[in-house]
Design a protein around this motif. Sequence first.
Motif, PDB file in Angstrom:
ATOM      1  N   ASP A  88      63.174 -13.530  14.524  1.00 22.04           N
ATOM      2  CA  ASP A  88      62.506 -14.829  14.721  1.00 22.04           C
ATOM      3  C   ASP A  88      62.096 -15.021  16.175  1.00 22.04           C
ATOM      4  N   SER A  89      62.992 -14.681  17.099  1.00 31.25           N
ATOM      5  CA  SER A  89      62.687 -14.807  18.523  1.00 31.25           C
ATOM      6  C   SER A  89      61.544 -13.883  18.914  1.00 31.25           C
ATOM      7  N   LEU A  90      61.584 -12.671  18.398  1.00 29.38           N
ATOM      8  CA  LEU A  90      60.532 -11.702  18.679  1.00 29.38           C
ATOM      9  C   LEU A  90      59.190 -12.198  18.157  1.00 29.38           C
ATOM     10  N   LYS A  91      59.175 -12.725  16.957  1.00 30.92           N
ATOM     11  CA  LYS A  91      57.928 -13.258  16.386  1.00 30.92           C
ATOM     12  C   LYS A  91      57.393 -14.397  17.246  1.00 30.92           C
ATOM     13  N   ASN A  92      58.279 -15.306  17.664  1.00 35.87           N
ATOM     14  CA  ASN A  92      57.836 -16.422  18.507  1.00 35.87           C
ATOM     15  C   ASN A  92      57.251 -15.921  19.824  1.00 35.87           C
ATOM     16  N   GLY A  93      57.898 -14.931  20.432  1.00 32.57           N
ATOM     17  CA  GLY A  93      57.389 -14.365  21.675  1.00 32.57           C
ATOM     18  C   GLY A  93      56.046 -13.677  21.482  1.00 32.57           C
ATOM     19  N   LYS A  94      55.915 -12.906  20.411  1.00 28.77           N
ATOM     20  CA  LYS A  94      54.649 -12.218  20.129  1.00 28.77           C
ATOM     21  C   LYS A  94      53.533 -13.218  19.853  1.00 28.77           C
ATOM     22  N   ASP A  95      53.853 -14.241  19.054  1.00 32.66           N
ATOM     23  CA  ASP A  95      52.851 -15.265  18.752  1.00 32.66           C
ATOM     24  C   ASP A  95      52.370 -15.947  20.033  1.00 32.66           C
ATOM     25  N   ALA A  96      53.284 -16.203  20.951  1.00 31.93           N
ATOM     26  CA  ALA A  96      52.913 -16.838  22.221  1.00 31.93           C
ATOM     27  C   ALA A  96      51.981 -15.935  23.015  1.00 31.93           C
ATOM     28  N   LEU A  97      52.275 -14.645  23.049  1.00 29.52           N
ATOM     29  CA  LEU A  97      51.387 -13.723  23.773  1.00 29.52           C
ATOM     30  C   LEU A  97      50.022 -13.611  23.093  1.00 29.52           C
ATOM     31  N   ASN A  98      49.978 -13.808  21.789  1.00 30.57           N
ATOM     32  CA  ASN A  98      48.691 -13.771  21.082  1.00 30.57           C
ATOM     33  C   ASN A  98      47.823 -14.986  21.379  1.00 30.57           C
ATOM     34  N   ARG A  99      48.426 -16.109  21.759  1.00 33.78           N
ATOM     35  CA  ARG A  99      47.641 -17.320  21.987  1.00 33.78           C
ATOM     36  C   ARG A  99      47.510 -17.693  23.465  1.00 33.78           C
ATOM     37  N   VAL A 100      48.244 -17.007  24.339  1.00 33.39           N
ATOM     38  CA  VAL A 100      48.196 -17.365  25.755  1.00 33.39           C
ATOM     39  C   VAL A 100      46.825 -17.043  26.332  1.00 33.39           C
ATOM     40  N   ASN A 101      46.416 -17.873  27.265  1.00 32.71           N
ATOM     41  CA  ASN A 101      45.194 -17.657  28.023  1.00 32.71           C
ATOM     42  C   ASN A 101      45.606 -17.052  29.355  1.00 32.71           C
TER      43      ASN A 101
END
Length: 165
Positions: A88-101
């Motif tokens: 879950d933590s990994l998914k949240n981190g990956k999702d954040a990197l996918n949306r970061v500008n």
Amino acid sequence: MDLIMLLQREMNQEALTTRKMLSRVPPEKFDWQPHPKSMTLGRLASHVAELPGWVAMVVDTDELDFANNPYEPKDVKNTGELLDYFEDSLKNGKDALNRVNIEQFSEPWTLRNGDQVYSTEPKYDVIRMAHSQVIHHRAQLGVYLRLLNIPIPGSYGPSADDVTF
């Protein structure tokens, strides 16, 4: 390759080793600690599992203020819950990197406890620190497992217990 892709690649690579290490943590030893000043095995393993999620915290906020957000470590009961927490933590981190500008990387991020400011750094630096924290605490976890005579998986090459890459 751009910076975001490099961070994503690093996160994915480190996840392989972290997953192997966390899978070896025995729940019957969660309360064990090598020294009174050390975290327990369960607490350390839970901390390793939560760290990829810190990337999302940095991307989505401008600070962590312990005075307003007291830290509560997750209480996992077994290795399965520990691995689920990591995923879950990994998914949240990956999702954040996918949306970061990429422009957000230069924005300041502050760690504080009320008026006491521990640090203010660019968000990129804090994201890199979160990646480094995974590696650092995972190495501590390896020492704990070694002291408990639990075989250590290889990380960046073979270990004394695992001669494969």
